[in-house]
Design a protein around this motif. Structure first.
Motif, PDB file in Angstrom:
ATOM      1  N   PRO A  45       0.810  -1.222   0.000  1.00  0.00           N
ATOM      2  CA  PRO A  45       0.000   0.000   0.000  1.00  0.00           C
ATOM      3  C   PRO A  45       0.847   1.277   0.000  1.00  0.00           C
ATOM      4  CG  PRO A  45      -0.315  -1.251   2.041  1.00  0.00           C
ATOM      5  CD  PRO A  45       0.621  -2.020   1.192  1.00  0.00           C
ATOM      6  N   ARG A  46       2.109   1.195   0.341  1.00  0.00           N
ATOM      7  CA  ARG A  46       2.958   2.379   0.371  1.00  0.00           C
ATOM      8  C   ARG A  46       3.729   2.584  -0.935  1.00  0.00           C
ATOM      9  NH1 ARG A  46       5.699   2.884   5.550  1.00  0.00           N
ATOM     10  NH2 ARG A  46       3.708   3.813   6.054  1.00  0.00           N
ATOM     11  N   CYS A  47       4.476   1.563  -1.391  1.00  0.00           N
ATOM     12  CA  CYS A  47       5.331   1.749  -2.573  1.00  0.00           C
ATOM     13  C   CYS A  47       4.768   1.100  -3.838  1.00  0.00           C
ATOM     14  CB  CYS A  47       6.737   1.220  -2.298  1.00  0.00           C
ATOM     15  SG  CYS A  47       6.870  -0.587  -2.182  1.00  0.00           S
ATOM     16  N   SER A  48       3.663   0.381  -3.737  1.00  0.00           N
ATOM     17  CA  SER A  48       2.977  -0.278  -4.852  1.00  0.00           C
ATOM     18  C   SER A  48       3.782  -1.397  -5.491  1.00  0.00           C
ATOM     19  CB  SER A  48       2.557   0.730  -5.921  1.00  0.00           C
ATOM     20  OG  SER A  48       1.668   1.674  -5.372  1.00  0.00           O
ATOM     21  N   ALA A  49       4.806  -1.887  -4.806  1.00  0.00           N
ATOM     22  CA  ALA A  49       5.574  -3.022  -5.329  1.00  0.00           C
ATOM     23  C   ALA A  49       4.749  -4.298  -5.170  1.00  0.00           C
ATOM     24  CB  ALA A  49       6.899  -3.156  -4.585  1.00  0.00           C
ATOM     25  N   MET A  50       4.790  -5.154  -6.186  1.00  0.00           N
ATOM     26  CA  MET A  50       4.038  -6.398  -6.148  1.00  0.00           C
ATOM     27  C   MET A  50       4.947  -7.531  -5.678  1.00  0.00           C
ATOM     28  SD  MET A  50       1.915  -8.392  -9.134  1.00  0.00           S
ATOM     29  CE  MET A  50       1.147  -6.905  -9.668  1.00  0.00           C
ATOM     30  N   ASP A  51       4.372  -8.465  -4.931  1.00  0.00           N
ATOM     31  CA  ASP A  51       5.072  -9.653  -4.443  1.00  0.00           C
ATOM     32  C   ASP A  51       6.226  -9.315  -3.506  1.00  0.00           C
ATOM     33  OD1 ASP A  51       3.378 -11.300  -5.893  1.00  0.00           O
ATOM     34  OD2 ASP A  51       4.689 -11.334  -7.634  1.00  0.00           O
TER      35      ASP A  51
END
Length: 83
Positions: free
Chosen positions: A16-22
């Protein structure tokens, strides 16, 4: 007694903060669920009750539009006995 589970990555979860997946991993310890991102400083702890456990956003729950082709063609079934 400490009843913790191993830290596990959540497949498809989006930070939710940096939008990085996995990059989100989760674990439980003494009635509390912890989640953290290994790419940024996001950290969250939640009491383990049904009302407070919101699922993390994943690529499936994000609601991305489906990519459907506009090149649909009807299928014709031909009887091999008729010519």
């Amino acid at each position: 007694m400490n009843q913790s589970t191993p830290k596990r990555f959540i497949a498809g979860a989006i930070c939710p903060r940096c939008s990085a997946m996995d990059r989100i991993r989760s674990w439980e310890s003494n009635g509390t669920r912890y989640r953290e991102c290994v790419s940024c400083d996001f950290f969250e702890q939640l009491p383990m009750t049904e009302e407070t456990l919101d699922p993390l956003e994943t690529r499936v729950s994000r609601g991305e539009p489906k990519k459907e082709s506009d090149d649909f063609q009807p299928v014709r079934i031909i009887d091999p006995g008729k010519r």
